[in-house]
Design an enzyme around this catalytic site. Structure first.
Site: not given
Length: 297
Positions: A12, A57, A218, A246
């Site tokens: 679920k 579920t 990075q 950006h």
């Protein structure tokens, strides 16, 4: 050639669950989005429509709400472990369970300078996440956060990069750097002060972003992950995903105005997408810790 059934699970997704503790005049709130998924020998349900081994579920959803009352929600990691262990230990033929949880933060309303006992405002700077997997390989917890939006107006560079005939990006040694962090970390222990550890991890991520003179996003991700793993030895692995939001200095020369990195066009797309994984060289096997369900965490 034969066609066979591969990996499968069912559950679920996204049960919105709010737990309020009201056993004193000052109430407490935990606001969750819970997904459950069960794994086991459920081939007959897929191949023949035989539901005799299938826990509905809807029952999984009901269990989450019942556990919120009977077990409480001290932390999303602990709540996920309670649910997953129940499904695996108490429900045959379940062999594995994955619980994914998002948590939305609230802060108390302030009335006449005093925190109110039972009124809150949504305040989250990010969405906290947890993914708990319990199966034959053990208990696995992956903590995390997503949509932590950070921006610094200087202290970031991008220069010395590879250039070819299609390169137009100018080098810069002073730029705005902004991102919306998605970070997940895999624990080697399930016996931690989850809320305190989460707060410390978030503090370290923000501190590294703010203080590092960044030569690239990075590099920033590497230092973020490294700081977390050095501070919390129970973390075996950190995965970071960061879009580069950006900000381009807007051309005001045409209007006779100087723009010394003061006015920017915030571009929403396209954007750089930077990803990194840090792992200890002696990290234990992850098992199915990263095998997702709804992908909330």
């Amino acid at each position: 050639m034969a066609i066979i059934l591969g990996d499968n699970q069912y559950g679920k997704a996204e049960s919105r669950l709010v737990r309020i503790v009201r056993d004193s005049p000052r109430h407490e709130i935990r606001d969750l989005n819970v997904t459950t998924a069960l794994r086991g020998p459920f081939e007959a349900a897929y191949l023949d429509g035989d539901q005799s081994a299938v826990l509905p579920t809807d029952t999984q959803k009901n269990t989450a709400f019942a556990f919120a009352k009977s077990h409480g929600v001290q932390s999303i990691e602990g709540f996920g472990l309670d649910l997953a262990r129940h499904f695996v230990d108490d429900i045959a033929p379940v062999e594995g369970a994955r619980i994914e949880i998002e948590e939305y933060a609230w802060q108390r309303a302030v009335v006449d300078g005093v925190e109110h006992d039972h009124t809150w405002l949504r305040s989250g700077q990010e969405v906290r996440t947890a993914a708990v997997t319990v199966d034959a390989s053990g208990d696995h917890v992956v903590g995390g956060l997503k949509d932590l939006v950070l921006l610094k107006s200087t202290g970031s560079e991008f220069a010395g990069f590879l250039s070819d005939e299609f390169t137009t990006l100018p080098e810069t040694h002073d730029r705005v750097m902004a991102t919306a962090l998605d970070v997940k970390w895999r624990f080697t222990s399930v016996d931690l002060e989850w809320d305190a550890v989460y707060a410390e991890i978030k503090r370290l991520l923000v501190a590294q972003f703010a203080t590092l003179q960044s030569l690239a996003l990075q590099q920033t991700l590497w230092h973020m992950g490294k700081a977390v793993m050095e501070a919390v030895p129970e973390i075996a692995e950190v995965r970071l995903v960061a879009p580069n939001k950006h900000h381009f200095a807007y051309d005001l020369d045409r209007f006779g105005l100087e723009n010394a990195n003061e006015v920017f066009w915030a571009a929403d797309r396209p954007y750089g997408l930077i990803e990194a994984t840090l792992i200890r060289d002696d990290a234990p096997a992850a098992g199915d810790a990263w095998r997702a369900s709804a992908g909330l965490a």
